[in-house]
Structure formats: structure tokens, C-alpha cells
Scaffold this motif. Structure first.
Motif, PDB file in Angstrom:
ATOM      1  N   PRO A  35      42.218  46.683  38.587  1.00  0.00           N
ATOM      2  CA  PRO A  35      40.778  46.657  38.302  1.00  0.00           C
ATOM      3  C   PRO A  35      40.066  45.711  39.281  1.00  0.00           C
ATOM      4  CG  PRO A  35      42.096  46.263  36.320  1.00  0.00           C
ATOM      5  CD  PRO A  35      43.014  46.142  37.495  1.00  0.00           C
ATOM      6  N   ALA A  36      38.749  45.664  39.180  1.00  0.00           N
ATOM      7  CA  ALA A  36      37.950  44.767  40.019  1.00  0.00           C
ATOM      8  C   ALA A  36      38.355  43.321  39.747  1.00  0.00           C
ATOM      9  CB  ALA A  36      36.471  44.983  39.727  1.00  0.00           C
ATOM     10  N   ASP A  37      38.079  42.434  40.698  1.00  0.00           N
ATOM     11  CA  ASP A  37      38.401  41.016  40.531  1.00  0.00           C
ATOM     12  C   ASP A  37      37.773  40.485  39.250  1.00  0.00           C
ATOM     13  OD1 ASP A  37      39.765  41.042  42.878  1.00  0.00           O
ATOM     14  OD2 ASP A  37      38.133  40.183  44.096  1.00  0.00           O
ATOM     15  N   GLY A  38      38.554  39.713  38.518  1.00  0.00           N
ATOM     16  CA  GLY A  38      38.060  39.126  37.284  1.00  0.00           C
ATOM     17  C   GLY A  38      38.248  40.030  36.081  1.00  0.00           C
ATOM     18  N   TYR A  39      38.863  41.205  36.271  1.00  0.00           N
ATOM     19  CA  TYR A  39      39.065  42.148  35.162  1.00  0.00           C
ATOM     20  C   TYR A  39      40.552  42.494  35.032  1.00  0.00           C
ATOM     21  CZ  TYR A  39      34.024  42.748  34.980  1.00  0.00           C
ATOM     22  OH  TYR A  39      32.682  42.513  34.854  1.00  0.00           O
ATOM     23  N   LYS A  40      40.901  42.994  33.866  1.00  0.00           N
ATOM     24  CA  LYS A  40      42.295  43.359  33.595  1.00  0.00           C
ATOM     25  C   LYS A  40      42.328  44.607  32.706  1.00  0.00           C
ATOM     26  CE  LYS A  40      42.476  40.460  29.447  1.00  0.00           C
ATOM     27  NZ  LYS A  40      43.103  39.314  28.759  1.00  0.00           N
TER      28      LYS A  40
END
Length: 427
Positions: free
Chosen positions: A249-254
């Protein structure tokens, strides 16, 4: 003396003549000559082989071979006649002109009680189409009817013997054939079996050939039927659907979780295939590449064709959808989703005399860290309630009020559907 004798003979002759005339009058009054119409007489076509010897076939449009006959005769005879007493024939050898379209064949009517001249067919000629003979080979499509096999089984494999058939008939009719179908009735079958099944001819409009059309077709089998083998497969319920993903996922997401709807399905399979399925944990694996989370910042869904993932010898049961929905939950790195049972949600300001009923089993709550650590937050630490002030009997979508310990905050507001109902007497 001679004059008297002559007068007596003349008198006798006159008397006989009067008697005869009187008899004729009586007969004609009591049993007059009448005319009537007898409908529903079927015309029998003769000498079809005469046409077929030239590589052609005769064909009559449905209903055209039923005529009405005008009958003239004594009432005592005519009143007793029915269409079965009349024999109407059209001899194809009597065709005068083969170049007309359609070709007209004279109709002759006979009756054992009357002369042919007293029997007038209407119409007087039978309309016949002459067409080239054509032979085509077709694969036999085997289908099952609406019935169900015995409990715990489904039809696994169907096969026909022979599996293809040659059909000969008028060219215009053969060219209408789309498929040849043998439909077997599986009702209450509990073991592999074989049945003789009649063939159905389906045209390009997906309609069955009429009885009249079927009568012009000939087959390379003695009768238009095939032997259908029915192999039964056992049913296995609660087969899980599982799957992973590819990408990040995008940075900062999981990726928090992936769930499938339905999560479990029913399948039927051969004995060998079901053993292999059990060895794989009774689950169907969705390939990881099906779900790509690259760059994702929010939840998303993907449709998955389950039928394409089934191993050989396994099929979905009759009422199981071939599509599943993969729901992918994407959360920020500092957040987590909790499932709160609706039984633990407090109902506030419920009007007296009404009972609160929840439409769902759980509510999903997303919480992020705000100084605290999510690993230490338990579902029992979360307080949830719904406020029903002013609400009367009925169904409502209500915001869920969430109270959290210090160090945590709600990511987004959630709602749930509730009902206010009057309690049933005796509860």
C-alpha cells in the motif's frame, strides 16, 4: 269383354305407377339427399419415395394437411359419417408441374358408403414444398432436468452414447438446427446410472422443433434417442475461500485483512478430487496476483470467479454463485479495526414498551493511536452505545457512539441499523 280387360290392365299399370311414385315421394321425404361439411379430415401423402428418389424431400406446412370435405348423400348415410370414415389422399405421382412454388397435389377422397363424386375436398389441392435432402452431423448436448439427485449428491458428469448423431431431412429444416439435446431426469438418483433419453432438436431461436417438423427428420440411429450415463458426485460443504495479495500500500498504510463473501462454499466432486481437496485443508486458494494492493490508501473490493479456480473433478453445487467478493481493508499504520458485538452496544433512551433489535451481528470500529499503543487496547475497553431518544416503533440507521480510553481516537464515525419493536407476549 275385351274393352273391360283392356281397361283393367291399364288401371293396373296406372296403379303401379302411382304406387312407385308414392314410394319415391315417401322415400325422399323420410330419407332425403342432403349436403354437409365434415371438417378435420387428415390427408395421407402417398409415394413420398417417388420424390426422394430424385434426391429431394416433400414437406407440408403444419396444419395444411387437414381439410374439410363436402359430402352429398342420403341423410341415413351422411348423418352417421365422421372424419374417420373418409380417406383423403394426395399422391405425389400426380404432381403436374414441379416448377410452381408451392407445388399443388390433387386431393382424392373416398368413402365405402358413397361415390367419390359425392365427396368434394376443400381445398381441392394439397400445398407441398419440395426441398433438397441434406445430412448434417451434430454433437449431442447432454443436460439435466429440474429434478434433484438423492440427498448429499449432485450430478458430476453426463455423457451420451453415441455422442454425435447424423440427421437427414429437408435442407431448409436441417439448416434451422442449432443443437441436439438429450435431457435426463436425475430425480432421486443415488448412484451412477444409465438411462435411454429421447432427443430434442433446438432451432436457432432456441425453440424446440414441433412434432410436425420432427416427423421430417431421419437419424443414423434406429430411434431418436441416446444412452446417457449419469455420474454422481458427493457434496462437501464449508469449503473455505482463502487468498493473499501482491504489492505494498501507499506509505503510511497497511493491509489490515482480506475477507471473502461468501467465506465458505459448497462443492461436489469425484471421490479422488474430494480426497485431494481435504489434503489441501478443504479450501480454495485465490492466487495472490488476483489482489494487487500497490499504492492503495483506502478499502477496495475485487470480484473473483471461483469456478475458474476449482481443481479438476470439482464443481460448484447447483445453487452456489460462481462469484465471490474479496474485500481488502487498508488502514493507516497507526490504526486498527475492532469488531464490536452488537449485543454489547448499549441502547439509550429506548421508549417504554419497545424492544431494541440489531440488524447485524457486529459493528466494525477503526481506532488509531493517540499516545497509546493499539496492542494494549482490548475490545472490552471500548464502550459503544446508540441513542434512540424520540424514536418510535420502526427501523433506523443510528450513529454508534464510541467511548475510548485516553491515548486512542476514533478514525471515522460508524452507523448501525436497529429496529424498535413491541415485545411478543410471553417473552
Amino acid at each position: 269383354m275385351r274393352k273391360t280387360l283392356a281397361n283393367n290392365i291399364l288401371l293396373k299399370i296406372v296403379s303401379v305407377a302411382i304406387a312407385v311414385m308414392f314410394w319415391l315421394v315417401v322415400v325422399n321425404v323420410d330419407d332425403p339427399i342432403i349436403k354437409t361439411q365434415i371438417p378435420g379430415v387428415v390427408v395421407q401423402v402417398q409415394n413420398e419415395a417417388y420424390i426422394e428418389s430424385g434426391g429431394k424431400m416433400s414437406m407440408i406446412e403444419e396444419g395444411q394437411n387437414v381439410i374439410t370435405v363436402e359430402v352429398t348423400g342420403k341423410r341415413s348415410i351422411v348423418d352417421k359419417l365422421t372424419e374417420e370414415d373418409l380417406v383423403a389422399t394426395a399422391d405425389l405421382k400426380q404432381i403436374v408441374n414441379m416448377n410452381t412454388e408451392p407445388i399443388m397435389v390433387p386431393i382424392t377422397v373416398n368413402c365405402s358408403e358413397l361415390k367419390s363424386a359425392d365427396l368434394i375436398p376443400n381445398p381441392r389441392n394439397l400445398s407441398v414444398d419440395i426441398d433438397e435432402i441434406m445430412t448434417q452431423e451434430y454433437i449431442v448436448t447432454v443436460a439435466s432436468g429440474e429434478g434433484q439427485p438423492g440427498k448429499g449428491y449432485e450430478i458430476g458428469m453426463l455423457s451420451a452414447d453415441p455422442d454425435k448423431i447424423k440427421i437427414t431431412g429437408p435442407q431448409s429444416l436441417v439448416r434451422k438446427i442449432d443443437k441436439v439435446v438429450a435431457t435426463v431426469d436425475p430425480t432421486n438418483i443415488k448412484e451412477d446410472t444409465t438411462k435411454l433419453v429421447g432427443l430434442e432438436i433446438i432451432n436457432r431461436n432456441q425453440e424446440k422443433f414441433s412434432e410436425n417438423e420432427m416427423g421430417y427428420l431421419k437419424y443414423d440411429t434406429s430411434v431418436p434417442e441416446v444412452s446417457v450415463s449419469v455420474d454422481l458426485w458427493a457434496i462437501r460443504n464449508d469449503v473455505a475461500i482463502k487468498g493473499g495479495y501482491i504489492g505494498s500500500p501507499a506509505d503510511g498504510y497497511k493491509v489490515d485483512k482480506i475477507s471473502f463473501t461468501p467465506g465458505h462454499i459448497s462443492v461436489a466432486g469425484s471421490e479422488e478430487a474430494l480426497k485431494a481437496l481435504a489434503a489441501a485443508g478443504n479450501s480454495i486458494q485465490v492466487p495472490d496476483e488476483t489482489i494487487d494492493v500497490t499504492g492503495k490508501k483506502a478499502d477496495f473490493e475485487i470480484k473473483v470467479n471461483i469456478e475458474q479456480l476449482l481443481p479438476d473433478g470439482i464443481k460448484l453445487t447447483k445453487d452456489t454463485s460462481d462469484t465471490a467478493i474479496a474485500a481488502v481493508n487498508i488502514l493507516s499504520q497507526d490504526s486498527k479495526e475492532y469488531s464490536i458485538p452488537t449485543t454489547s452496544i448499549t441502547g439509550q433512551n429506548v421508549q417504554s414498551g419497545l424492544q431494541l433489535v440489531y440488524e447485524t451481528e457486529k459493528v466494525q470500529i477503526r481506532i488509531r493511536e493517540n499516545g497509546g499503543e493499539l496492542e494494549q487496547l482490548k475490545e472490552s475497553d471500548i464502550r459503544a452505545s446508540v441513542d434512540l431518544v424520540g424514536k418510535t416503533e420502526g427501523s433506523y440507521q443510528i450513529p454508534v457512539k464510541i467511548e475510548l480510553p485516553d491515548g486512542y481516537e476514533l478514525v471515522e464515525q460508524q452507523k448501525t441499523v436497529v429496529k424498535l419493536v413491541k415485545p411478543v407476549e410471553g417473552d
